[in-house]
Structures are given as structure tokens and as C-alpha cells.
Design a protein around this motif. Structure first.
Motif, PDB file in Angstrom:
ATOM      1  N   SER A 243       0.832  -1.211   0.000  1.00 48.94           N
ATOM      2  CA  SER A 243       0.000   0.000   0.000  1.00 48.94           C
ATOM      3  C   SER A 243       0.866   1.261   0.000  1.00 48.94           C
ATOM      4  CB  SER A 243      -0.925   0.000   1.224  1.00 48.94           C
ATOM      5  OG  SER A 243      -1.822  -1.094   1.182  1.00 48.94           O
ATOM      6  N   TYR A 247       0.040   3.659  -3.424  1.00 49.62           N
ATOM      7  CA  TYR A 247      -0.669   4.936  -3.387  1.00 49.62           C
ATOM      8  C   TYR A 247       0.165   6.108  -3.918  1.00 49.62           C
ATOM      9  CZ  TYR A 247      -5.014   3.385  -1.289  1.00 49.62           C
ATOM     10  OH  TYR A 247      -6.245   2.793  -1.091  1.00 49.62           O
ATOM     11  N   TYR A 274      -6.283   7.730  -8.779  1.00 55.46           N
ATOM     12  CA  TYR A 274      -5.788   7.928  -7.417  1.00 55.46           C
ATOM     13  C   TYR A 274      -6.928   8.246  -6.457  1.00 55.46           C
ATOM     14  CZ  TYR A 274      -3.527  10.082  -3.393  1.00 55.46           C
ATOM     15  OH  TYR A 274      -3.146  10.398  -2.112  1.00 55.46           O
ATOM     16  N   ALA A 277      -8.764   5.180  -5.679  1.00 52.64           N
ATOM     17  CA  ALA A 277      -8.071   4.346  -4.700  1.00 52.64           C
ATOM     18  C   ALA A 277      -8.233   4.895  -3.285  1.00 52.64           C
ATOM     19  CB  ALA A 277      -6.592   4.244  -5.060  1.00 52.64           C
ATOM     20  N   VAL A 278      -8.228   6.229  -3.155  1.00 50.17           N
ATOM     21  CA  VAL A 278      -8.412   6.837  -1.836  1.00 50.17           C
ATOM     22  C   VAL A 278      -9.836   6.599  -1.337  1.00 50.17           C
ATOM     23  CG1 VAL A 278      -8.491   9.029  -0.592  1.00 50.17           C
ATOM     24  CG2 VAL A 278      -6.625   8.570  -2.194  1.00 50.17           C
ATOM     25  N   THR A 279     -10.810   6.789  -2.211  1.00 46.20           N
ATOM     26  CA  THR A 279     -12.213   6.608  -1.817  1.00 46.20           C
ATOM     27  C   THR A 279     -12.510   5.159  -1.449  1.00 46.20           C
ATOM     28  OG1 THR A 279     -12.823   8.400  -3.325  1.00 46.20           O
ATOM     29  CG2 THR A 279     -14.601   6.982  -2.526  1.00 46.20           C
ATOM     30  N   HIS A 280     -11.923   4.225  -2.185  1.00 47.19           N
ATOM     31  CA  HIS A 280     -12.186   2.792  -1.962  1.00 47.19           C
ATOM     32  C   HIS A 280     -11.014   2.125  -1.240  1.00 47.19           C
ATOM     33  CE1 HIS A 280     -14.856   3.957  -5.280  1.00 47.19           C
ATOM     34  NE2 HIS A 280     -15.626   2.972  -4.915  1.00 47.19           N
ATOM     35  N   TRP A 281     -10.396   2.844  -0.313  1.00 44.05           N
ATOM     36  CA  TRP A 281      -9.220   2.324   0.376  1.00 44.05           C
ATOM     37  C   TRP A 281      -9.535   1.044   1.145  1.00 44.05           C
ATOM     38  CZ3 TRP A 281      -9.133   1.630   5.640  1.00 44.05           C
ATOM     39  CH2 TRP A 281     -10.131   2.261   6.371  1.00 44.05           C
ATOM     40  N   ILE A 284      -9.537  -1.873  -1.324  1.00 45.50           N
ATOM     41  CA  ILE A 284      -8.212  -2.147  -1.880  1.00 45.50           C
ATOM     42  C   ILE A 284      -7.288  -2.784  -0.847  1.00 45.50           C
ATOM     43  CG2 ILE A 284      -6.143  -1.043  -2.810  1.00 45.50           C
ATOM     44  CD1 ILE A 284      -8.039   0.979  -4.149  1.00 45.50           C
ATOM     45  N   ILE A 285      -7.231  -2.179   0.346  1.00 44.95           N
ATOM     46  CA  ILE A 285      -6.371  -2.739   1.398  1.00 44.95           C
ATOM     47  C   ILE A 285      -6.916  -4.079   1.872  1.00 44.95           C
ATOM     48  CG2 ILE A 285      -5.487  -2.364   3.727  1.00 44.95           C
ATOM     49  CD1 ILE A 285      -5.368   0.597   3.123  1.00 44.95           C
TER      50      ILE A 285
END
Length: 310
Positions: A243, A247, A274, A277-281, A284-285
Motif C-alpha cells: 500500500s 498509493y 488515485y 483508490a483513496v475513496t475505496h481504500w 483495496i487494502i
């Protein structure tokens, strides 16, 4: 009692991890690469779908009407096409409107306007533009409008250029996904193999302690637990490292991806990988943690079953 055993198992796992630090780091490197490839596949699929949507908004199916067709006939056909479940929108550009658009787009070329004025008749036909709900539906729509019963109304259905663009785009995305899947499987196998050997060497290093614990009546969980926890610890650290790499990388490449794929996008804000990815962290993590822990647990349990007879 349960919490006490869990704390002891965790403490033993941390000791094992540190005593085999170089092997643990090698495991983490391979696991991190595997997770980055999994994340790349996920992002490539998401980004590819957005690119297809963008292309779909720029590419449409054009239906050129015959000369002399009435406004009522064009509206009737447009209404009929618009009722289809695979059609998103229908727009008719009349011959006069097409001429205005053509002159407006070429206002910096005065000789074109002069040439149009010298013509007695408007050479631009009335055209209907159709946008499908999905790219794969264009072929069906084009075939339905190319039938003999519509020949008196329709002069030509123009879709060859659009078909080429969409098919090439879908083919590229599919190829990237296939190659990415193969590479992911290879690195996942490498990660499991290294994890397997890590646990095997750990068992060999602690064979005397394991024998003593077995003789004094320690439970199977207490003996096996530290090895599984060591693998899970390496997996969680790998997920965090992946991660930390992913990011910043997405933040750097996102503007270039926007300019290359979404230039002239019809919406006010083009897709930002990007920000996605931040919104759906959490998704993703969570995906990375599930994949990493799954590989770690499976490989460690297989190694324990084979080399630890308890």
C-alpha cells in the motif's frame, strides 16, 4: 486463558520472525510484488471500464437518411430505436443543422464557407446518432437497422470505424488482464514456496524446543500457532508495504493517465484513478490483506502438516 495463550503464541511468532529476519524479508519482498500485481490487475480492470465508458461517449453509430425523408419519418424511427433496451440515447441532426455545425467547426477556413455558398443544394444529409448502453450492443443495433425494410429510409449505417476502435480497446484490456493474471499466479506460487520454506526452516531451527513442548504435553495449537502467526505477520507487513508503494505511485501517474485517456472527456471531472483508490481504500487494502493472509496461512499449514508431526 485463551488470551494468555494467544499472547504467548504471538510472542513466539515475533521471536521466530526476528531470528529468521533475512528469510522473512525475502518472503516479504516476493509477497509484496505479488500483492502489487494483484492491485495492478484490480486497478487495470477498473480503469479499463472507465476508458470504455469514455470511448463509448465519443463513439456512436451513425445512421444516414435518404434525401427527401420527412421530419415525421425520422422522428418516428428515432422513437422506435430509443425504446430499445440496448440504446442509451438517440440524437437527430438535420441537414441544416449539420451545415451549421460544419461551418462553425471550419470558421477559420473562409474558402470552405465560400464553397458551401456556391452549392445550390445542401450536400450534408440528415443523420441519426445512436449511443448504446454497452459497446458490445453496437453490432446488434447496426444489423437491425441494415435490414431491407428500412432501405427506403436509411441510405447508410456507419459503424466500421467505431467497431474497430471499440474492438481494439477491448482486446488490449483483455490481453493486459490475461498477462497480469499469469504473472500473478507465478508470483503467488513463488510467495507460497518461499513461505513454505520459511516455515520449514523455522521448524528445523526450533526442532529441540518443539520436541520439549511436545514431551511436556503442549497442545497442537500452542506448537503450531507461532509458525502460522509468523507467516501472517509477514503477510500483513507485506500488505502494508504494498500500500505504501501503490498509493504514491498512483498519485504520480494519475495526471498522465487522465491526459492520455480522458482528454476531451464530456464530463466536468475525468476519472481519477488515485482518487478512486483513496475513496475505496477499505476495499483495496482489504483485498491485499485477504490475498496475503490466505497465501500465508495455506503455505504454512501445508508445511506444518508435512514437517511437524504433532
Amino acid at each position: 486463558m485463551i488470551w494468555t495463550s494467544l499472547l504467548r503464541v504471538t510472542h513466539s511468532a515475533l521471536q521466530n520472525f526476528w531470528r529468521n529476519i533475512w528469510l522473512s524479508l525475502a518472503t516479504m519482498v516476493i509477497m509484496t510484488i505479488t500483492l502489487l500485481i494483484v492491485l495492478f490487475l484490480y486497478m487495470a480492470n477498473t480503469f479499463g471500464l472507465e476508458v470504455i465508458k469514455s470511448v463509448q461517449q465519443k463513439v456512436d453509430l451513425s445512421v444516414v437518411f435518404n434525401d427527401g425523408i420527412t421530419k415525421e419519418q425520422t422522428q418516428a424511427l428515432a422513437s422506435q430505436v430509443e425504446t430499445r433496451s440496448d440504446v442509451s440515447s438517440v440524437r437527430i441532426v438535420t441537414s441544416d443543422e449539420a451545415k451549421e455545425i460544419f461551418l462553425r467547426n471550419n470558421r477559420d477556413r473562409p474558402f470552405i464557407e465560400e464553397s458551401m455558398q456556391e452549392l445550390e443544394d445542401n450536400p450534408l444529409p440528415t443523420t441519426m446518432f445512436i449511443v448504446a448502453t454497452e459497446p458490445r450492443f453496437y453490432e446488434t443495433i447496426a444489423q437491425s437497422l441494415s435490414g431491407e425494410q428500412l432501405k427506403p429510409l436509411i441510405a447508410e449505417v456507419q459503424f466500421d470505424d467505431s467497431r474497430l476502435v471499440i474492438n481494439n480497446l477491448i482486446a488490449i484490456i483483455s490481453a493486459v488482464k490475461r498477462v497480469g493474471l499469469i504473472v500473478t499466479i507465478v508470483f503467488a506460487a513463488l510467495a507460497m514456496l518461499i513461505m513454505f520454506n520459511t516455515v520449514r526452516l523455522a521448524i528445523y531451527s526450533f526442532r529441540e524446543e518443539v520436541d520439549i513442548m511436545h514431551l511436556v504435553g503442549a497442545s497442537g495449537w500452542f506448537i503450531r500457532g507461532p509458525f502460522v502467526m509468523e507467516s501472517v505477520l509477514a503477510a500483513l507487513l507485506s500488505a502494508g508495504l504494498a500500500s505504501l508503494i501503490a498509493y504514491p505511485t498512483l498519485k504520480i501517474i494519475s495526471p498522465n493517465l487522465q491526459r492520455f485517456f480522458f482528454e476531451g472527456y464530456v464530463q466536468q471531472t475525468p476519472f481519477d484513478i488515485y482518487q478512486y483508490a483513496v475513496t475505496h481504500w477499505l476495499t483495496i487494502i482489504g483485498l491485499q490483506v485477504v490475498v496475503a493472509v490466505g497465501l500465508a496461512v495455506v503455505s504454512s499449514l501445508v508445511a506444518l502438516q508435512r514437517y511437524l508431526k504433532t
